[in-house]
Motif scaffolding. Structure first.
Motif, PDB file in Angstrom:
ATOM      1  N   THR A  68       0.894  -1.205  -0.038  1.00 18.29           N
ATOM      2  CA  THR A  68       0.109   0.059  -0.020  1.00 18.29           C
ATOM      3  C   THR A  68       0.862   1.081  -0.046  1.00 18.29           C
ATOM      4  O   THR A  68       1.887   1.170   0.427  1.00 18.29           O
ATOM      5  CB  THR A  68      -0.879  -0.128   1.180  1.00 18.29           C
ATOM      6  OG1 THR A  68      -0.116  -0.046   2.340  1.00 18.29           O
ATOM      7  CG2 THR A  68      -1.834  -1.013   1.021  1.00 18.29           C
ATOM      8  N   LYS A  70       0.629   5.437   0.206  1.00 15.03           N
ATOM      9  CA  LYS A  70       0.272   6.750   0.374  1.00 15.03           C
ATOM     10  C   LYS A  70       0.831   8.132   0.218  1.00 15.03           C
ATOM     11  O   LYS A  70       2.110   7.881   0.523  1.00 15.03           O
ATOM     12  CB  LYS A  70      -0.488   6.742   1.824  1.00 15.03           C
ATOM     13  CG  LYS A  70      -1.507   5.614   1.978  1.00 15.03           C
ATOM     14  CD  LYS A  70      -2.326   5.638   3.380  1.00 15.03           C
ATOM     15  CE  LYS A  70      -3.211   4.424   3.489  1.00 15.03           C
ATOM     16  NZ  LYS A  70      -4.273   4.620   4.638  1.00 15.03           N
ATOM     17  N   TYR A  72       1.634  12.111   1.437  1.00 14.57           N
ATOM     18  CA  TYR A  72       1.174  13.033   1.936  1.00 14.57           C
ATOM     19  C   TYR A  72       1.832  14.273   1.746  1.00 14.57           C
ATOM     20  O   TYR A  72       2.803  14.315   1.110  1.00 14.57           O
ATOM     21  CB  TYR A  72       1.535  12.671   3.369  1.00 14.57           C
ATOM     22  CG  TYR A  72       0.543  11.460   4.032  1.00 14.57           C
ATOM     23  CD1 TYR A  72      -0.661  11.457   4.578  1.00 14.57           C
ATOM     24  CD2 TYR A  72       1.362  10.103   4.007  1.00 14.57           C
ATOM     25  CE1 TYR A  72      -1.039  10.494   4.983  1.00 14.57           C
ATOM     26  CE2 TYR A  72       0.509   9.164   4.392  1.00 14.57           C
ATOM     27  CZ  TYR A  72      -0.668   9.175   4.855  1.00 14.57           C
ATOM     28  OH  TYR A  72      -1.295   8.158   5.510  1.00 14.57           O
ATOM     29  N   LYS A  82      -3.656  14.274   3.390  1.00 10.96           N
ATOM     30  CA  LYS A  82      -3.552  13.109   2.445  1.00 10.96           C
ATOM     31  C   LYS A  82      -3.565  13.634   0.875  1.00 10.96           C
ATOM     32  O   LYS A  82      -4.218  14.583   0.572  1.00 10.96           O
ATOM     33  CB  LYS A  82      -4.758  12.337   2.601  1.00 10.96           C
ATOM     34  CG  LYS A  82      -4.735  11.445   3.803  1.00 10.96           C
ATOM     35  CD  LYS A  82      -6.039  10.853   4.319  1.00 10.96           C
ATOM     36  CE  LYS A  82      -5.846  10.252   5.554  1.00 10.96           C
ATOM     37  NZ  LYS A  82      -7.238   9.303   5.927  1.00 10.96           N
ATOM     38  N   ASP A  85      -3.741   7.541  -2.645  1.00 13.29           N
ATOM     39  CA  ASP A  85      -3.064   6.358  -2.174  1.00 13.29           C
ATOM     40  C   ASP A  85      -3.242   5.330  -3.256  1.00 13.29           C
ATOM     41  O   ASP A  85      -4.175   5.720  -4.443  1.00 13.29           O
ATOM     42  CB  ASP A  85      -3.730   5.865  -0.950  1.00 13.29           C
ATOM     43  CG  ASP A  85      -5.353   5.658  -1.247  1.00 13.29           C
ATOM     44  OD1 ASP A  85      -5.787   4.541  -1.678  1.00 13.29           O
ATOM     45  OD2 ASP A  85      -6.094   6.313  -0.985  1.00 13.29           O
ATOM     46  N   GLU A  87      -2.568   0.884  -4.359  1.00 10.91           N
ATOM     47  CA  GLU A  87      -2.005  -0.537  -3.827  1.00 10.91           C
ATOM     48  C   GLU A  87      -1.627  -1.215  -5.039  1.00 10.91           C
ATOM     49  O   GLU A  87      -1.935  -1.156  -6.252  1.00 10.91           O
ATOM     50  CB  GLU A  87      -3.455  -1.226  -3.475  1.00 10.91           C
ATOM     51  CG  GLU A  87      -3.035  -2.522  -2.662  1.00 10.91           C
ATOM     52  CD  GLU A  87      -4.121  -3.042  -1.874  1.00 10.91           C
ATOM     53  OE1 GLU A  87      -4.538  -2.515  -0.898  1.00 10.91           O
ATOM     54  OE2 GLU A  87      -4.554  -3.902  -2.392  1.00 10.91           O
ATOM     55  N   LEU A 142      -2.969   7.524  -8.523  1.00 12.37           N
ATOM     56  CA  LEU A 142      -3.475   7.572  -7.249  1.00 12.37           C
ATOM     57  C   LEU A 142      -4.983   7.713  -6.977  1.00 12.37           C
ATOM     58  O   LEU A 142      -5.748   8.611  -7.638  1.00 12.37           O
ATOM     59  CB  LEU A 142      -3.007   8.999  -6.474  1.00 12.37           C
ATOM     60  CG  LEU A 142      -1.450   8.820  -6.336  1.00 12.37           C
ATOM     61  CD1 LEU A 142      -0.704  10.247  -5.977  1.00 12.37           C
ATOM     62  CD2 LEU A 142      -0.959   7.826  -5.609  1.00 12.37           C
ATOM     63  N   ASN A 144      -8.703   8.417  -4.452  1.00 17.93           N
ATOM     64  CA  ASN A 144      -9.029   9.333  -3.241  1.00 17.93           C
ATOM     65  C   ASN A 144      -8.409  10.654  -3.448  1.00 17.93           C
ATOM     66  O   ASN A 144      -7.899  11.194  -2.297  1.00 17.93           O
ATOM     67  CB  ASN A 144      -8.959   8.533  -2.010  1.00 17.93           C
ATOM     68  CG  ASN A 144      -9.621   7.229  -2.087  1.00 17.93           C
ATOM     69  OD1 ASN A 144     -10.729   7.071  -2.320  1.00 17.93           O
ATOM     70  ND2 ASN A 144      -8.882   5.970  -1.362  1.00 17.93           N
TER      71      ASN A 144
END
Length: 165
Positions: A68, A70, A72, A82, A85, A87, A142, A144
């Motif tokens: 995973t 992420k 930032y 954020k 993200d 995977e 990415l 979200n």
């Protein structure tokens, strides 16, 4: 560590068109997790197209777990924002490693992972034999977040005596 298969070097190359989280852009960094392992890149100040070229190394054991990722935005006085993200399922990569392909000509593509609804790939992701190693070039879209992609490269390192290799 039980059932250790080898080491996976995740080369975080760069971010493209990352989201703005501050008036001057963003101060992005990347956090990579696999199981209980957590690694992160340096912070790139005021940059929505950062270049990291940083190597983060994870130990891979069975059962194979996804990676995973992420992104930032580093903030000084408030919690970090954020920036999306993603995977990566490394099962196809590990299967290519298990094939023991040391006799292949340099640059041979072993297989290609195609983008679909269940992965975060922005483009086809070839798994190839380069310089005596299994390598996968990855471009992740990415989730979200309004925009942003990450470019990575996965490289395998065998551990002498590891089972199944």
């Amino acid at each position: 560590m039980e059932n250790l298969l080898g080491l996976l070097k995740v080369k975080v190359l760069r971010g493209v068109n990352l989201a703005y989280r501050d008036a001057t852009g963003s101060d992005p960094y990347v956090v990579i997790r696999m199981g209980h392992q957590k690694l992160k890149t340096s912070v790139k100040k005021h940059n929505v197209n950062p270049v990291w070229n940083e190597d983060l190394t994870l130990s891979v054991s069975e059962p194979i777990q996804p990676i995973t990722i992420k992104v930032y935005d580093k903030d000084t006085f408030t919690p970090d924002d954020k920036m999306g993200d993603a995977e990566i399922d490394i099962q196809a990569f590990v299967e290519a490693v298990k094939m023991n392909l040391s006799d292949l000509p340099d640059g041979t593509v072993i297989t290609t992972v195609k983008p679909n609804r269940t992965n975060c790939l922005a483009d086809e992701s070839p798994i190839a034999w380069k310089d005596g190693r299994v390598v996968q070039d990855v471009i992740l879209r990415l989730r979200n977040v309004e925009s942003g992609e990450l470019e990575l490269q996965l490289l395998w390192t065998n551990i002498p005596g590891a089972p199944g290799f």
